[in-house]
Design a protein around this motif. Structure first.
Motif, PDB file in Angstrom:
ATOM      1  N   ALA A 189      43.611  -2.221  41.236  1.00  8.65           N
ATOM      2  CA  ALA A 189      44.495  -3.365  41.480  1.00  8.65           C
ATOM      3  C   ALA A 189      44.547  -4.298  40.272  1.00  8.65           C
ATOM      4  N   VAL A 190      43.395  -4.573  39.670  1.00  6.80           N
ATOM      5  CA  VAL A 190      43.353  -5.466  38.509  1.00  6.80           C
ATOM      6  C   VAL A 190      44.080  -4.824  37.328  1.00  6.80           C
ATOM      7  N   GLU A 191      43.867  -3.539  37.119  1.00  6.88           N
ATOM      8  CA  GLU A 191      44.554  -2.855  36.018  1.00  6.88           C
ATOM      9  C   GLU A 191      46.065  -2.843  36.244  1.00  6.88           C
ATOM     10  N   LYS A 192      46.483  -2.626  37.471  1.00  5.21           N
ATOM     11  CA  LYS A 192      47.915  -2.645  37.765  1.00  5.21           C
ATOM     12  C   LYS A 192      48.497  -4.039  37.525  1.00  5.21           C
ATOM     13  N   ALA A 193      47.771  -5.067  37.938  1.00  2.50           N
ATOM     14  CA  ALA A 193      48.231  -6.442  37.726  1.00  2.50           C
ATOM     15  C   ALA A 193      48.332  -6.777  36.241  1.00  2.50           C
ATOM     16  N   CYS A 194      47.459  -6.179  35.438  1.00  2.00           N
ATOM     17  CA  CYS A 194      47.462  -6.437  33.995  1.00  2.00           C
ATOM     18  C   CYS A 194      48.438  -5.540  33.239  1.00  2.00           C
ATOM     19  N   GLY A 195      48.849  -4.442  33.854  1.00  2.00           N
ATOM     20  CA  GLY A 195      49.734  -3.512  33.163  1.00  2.00           C
ATOM     21  C   GLY A 195      49.028  -2.738  32.065  1.00  2.00           C
ATOM     22  N   ARG A 196      47.715  -2.577  32.208  1.00  2.00           N
ATOM     23  CA  ARG A 196      46.945  -1.842  31.199  1.00  2.00           C
ATOM     24  C   ARG A 196      45.718  -1.245  31.847  1.00  2.00           C
ATOM     25  N   THR A 197      45.101  -0.298  31.149  1.00  2.00           N
ATOM     26  CA  THR A 197      43.924   0.386  31.653  1.00  2.00           C
ATOM     27  C   THR A 197      42.713  -0.046  30.848  1.00  2.00           C
ATOM     28  N   PHE A 198      41.713  -0.551  31.519  1.00  2.00           N
ATOM     29  CA  PHE A 198      40.468  -0.925  30.850  1.00  2.00           C
ATOM     30  C   PHE A 198      39.484   0.238  30.857  1.00  2.00           C
ATOM     31  N   ARG A 199      39.555   1.075  31.883  1.00  2.00           N
ATOM     32  CA  ARG A 199      38.689   2.250  31.937  1.00  2.00           C
ATOM     33  C   ARG A 199      39.232   3.278  30.961  1.00  2.00           C
ATOM     34  N   ALA A 200      38.393   3.747  30.081  1.00  6.99           N
ATOM     35  CA  ALA A 200      38.823   4.652  29.032  1.00  6.99           C
ATOM     36  C   ALA A 200      38.757   6.112  29.463  1.00  6.99           C
ATOM     37  N   VAL A 201      39.694   6.899  28.925  1.00  8.98           N
ATOM     38  CA  VAL A 201      39.605   8.338  29.129  1.00  8.98           C
ATOM     39  C   VAL A 201      38.520   8.856  28.185  1.00  8.98           C
ATOM     40  N   THR A 202      37.774   9.842  28.621  1.00 10.96           N
ATOM     41  CA  THR A 202      36.648  10.327  27.819  1.00 10.96           C
ATOM     42  C   THR A 202      37.082  11.323  26.750  1.00 10.96           C
ATOM     43  N   ASP A 203      38.086  12.124  27.046  1.00 15.73           N
ATOM     44  CA  ASP A 203      38.576  13.108  26.084  1.00 15.73           C
ATOM     45  C   ASP A 203      39.978  12.724  25.644  1.00 15.73           C
ATOM     46  N   PRO A 204      40.337  13.054  24.394  1.00 16.36           N
ATOM     47  CA  PRO A 204      41.702  12.761  23.940  1.00 16.36           C
ATOM     48  C   PRO A 204      42.739  13.367  24.888  1.00 16.36           C
ATOM     49  N   VAL A 237      42.970 -12.904  34.984  1.00 17.70           N
ATOM     50  CA  VAL A 237      43.668 -11.773  34.359  1.00 17.70           C
ATOM     51  C   VAL A 237      44.881 -12.179  33.530  1.00 17.70           C
ATOM     52  N   ALA A 238      45.364 -13.407  33.703  1.00 17.33           N
ATOM     53  CA  ALA A 238      46.582 -13.836  33.008  1.00 17.33           C
ATOM     54  C   ALA A 238      46.574 -13.559  31.505  1.00 17.33           C
ATOM     55  N   PRO A 239      45.507 -13.858  30.764  1.00 14.95           N
ATOM     56  CA  PRO A 239      45.541 -13.598  29.319  1.00 14.95           C
ATOM     57  C   PRO A 239      45.566 -12.109  28.951  1.00 14.95           C
ATOM     58  N   TYR A 240      45.268 -11.247  29.908  1.00 11.66           N
ATOM     59  CA  TYR A 240      45.199  -9.808  29.626  1.00 11.66           C
ATOM     60  C   TYR A 240      46.416  -9.045  30.124  1.00 11.66           C
ATOM     61  N   ARG A 241      47.387  -9.758  30.690  1.00  9.32           N
ATOM     62  CA  ARG A 241      48.590  -9.108  31.200  1.00  9.32           C
ATOM     63  C   ARG A 241      49.402  -8.556  30.034  1.00  9.32           C
ATOM     64  N   ARG A 242      49.875  -7.357  30.222  1.00 10.58           N
ATOM     65  CA  ARG A 242      50.722  -6.723  29.209  1.00 10.58           C
ATOM     66  C   ARG A 242      52.098  -6.530  29.823  1.00 10.58           C
ATOM     67  N   ILE A 243      53.099  -7.030  29.118  1.00  6.54           N
ATOM     68  CA  ILE A 243      54.467  -6.910  29.580  1.00  6.54           C
ATOM     69  C   ILE A 243      55.109  -5.768  28.805  1.00  6.54           C
ATOM     70  N   TRP A 244      55.575  -4.787  29.529  1.00  6.70           N
ATOM     71  CA  TRP A 244      56.241  -3.633  28.893  1.00  6.70           C
ATOM     72  C   TRP A 244      57.730  -3.885  28.862  1.00  6.70           C
ATOM     73  N   ALA A 245      58.349  -3.547  27.752  1.00  5.25           N
ATOM     74  CA  ALA A 245      59.800  -3.707  27.618  1.00  5.25           C
ATOM     75  C   ALA A 245      60.496  -2.527  28.287  1.00  5.25           C
TER      76      ALA A 245
END
Length: 187
Positions: free
Chosen positions: A32-47, A177-185
């Motif tokens: 929910a927090v990641e969706k609200a921010c429009g970004r992923t904080f949890r990293a993928v382990t492999d490329p 979360v406001a400072p971490y929100r990412r707005i996608w064009a």
């Protein structure tokens, strides 16, 4: 560092960290927090390869990409051909512990671009504001097992009027979360 960390929520609630509801709530809250921010904080382990569309602005060519914190193993391809001369933007993102969110490509690059990388906040600590926002949201979800309708915000005994609070995120979480929100064009 583990994120989300069920032990953080268990300590906050004063319950056992092995409780499956704790794990379930913290994972749901992180989503929910990641969706609200429009970004992923949890990293993928492999490329992982992802595809993006170029955009042009003032004679320059850009690709808006998901958050990437490391250039190690980053591969940019156009029509199956590797592009070696690219610039990660914004400048100084890595020094500030922030992700790169754009790739500037050579002029004349058009169309779809395949970018392979380790997406998410891989090289730095997840911001403490995001961690606490996740714990607050998870605690709220955990408490819902006692009241599936949500928290009662108003109640009138005579004429039996009750109102439940219906909001996407807790007010404190919104502030965190406001400072971490990412707005996608949109294209």
């Amino acid at each position: 560092m583990t994120y989300p960390d069920p032990a953080d929520l268990a300590q906050w609630l004063g319950v056992d960290a092995e409780n499956p509801n704790v794990v379930w709530c913290i994972e749901s809250a992180a989503d929910a927090v990641e969706k609200a921010c429009g970004r992923t904080f949890r990293a993928v382990t492999d490329p992982e390869q992802r595809t993006y569309l170029t955009r042009h602005f003032h004679g320059r060519t850009f690709v808006d990409v998901d958050d990437v914190m490391t250039a190690d193993g980053l591969l940019v391809e156009v029509d199956g051909v590797e592009v070696t001369s690219f610039t990660l933007l914004p400048p100084n993102a890595a020094q500030r512990g922030k992700p790169w969110t754009q790739v500037e490509l050579p002029m004349g690059t058009h169309g779809w671009v395949a970018v392979t990388g380790r997406w998410g906040w891989t090289e730095t600590e997840i911001p403490s504001a995001i961690r606490i926002a996740t714990v607050i949201t998870a605690a709220r979800l955990y408490d819902r097992r006692q009241n599936v309708a949500g928290s009662l915000s108003e109640q009138r005994i005579d004429d039996v009027e009750s109102t439940w609070r219906v909001s996407a995120l807790d007010t404190d979480v919104e502030i965190l979360v406001a400072p971490y929100r990412r707005i996608w064009a949109a294209i």
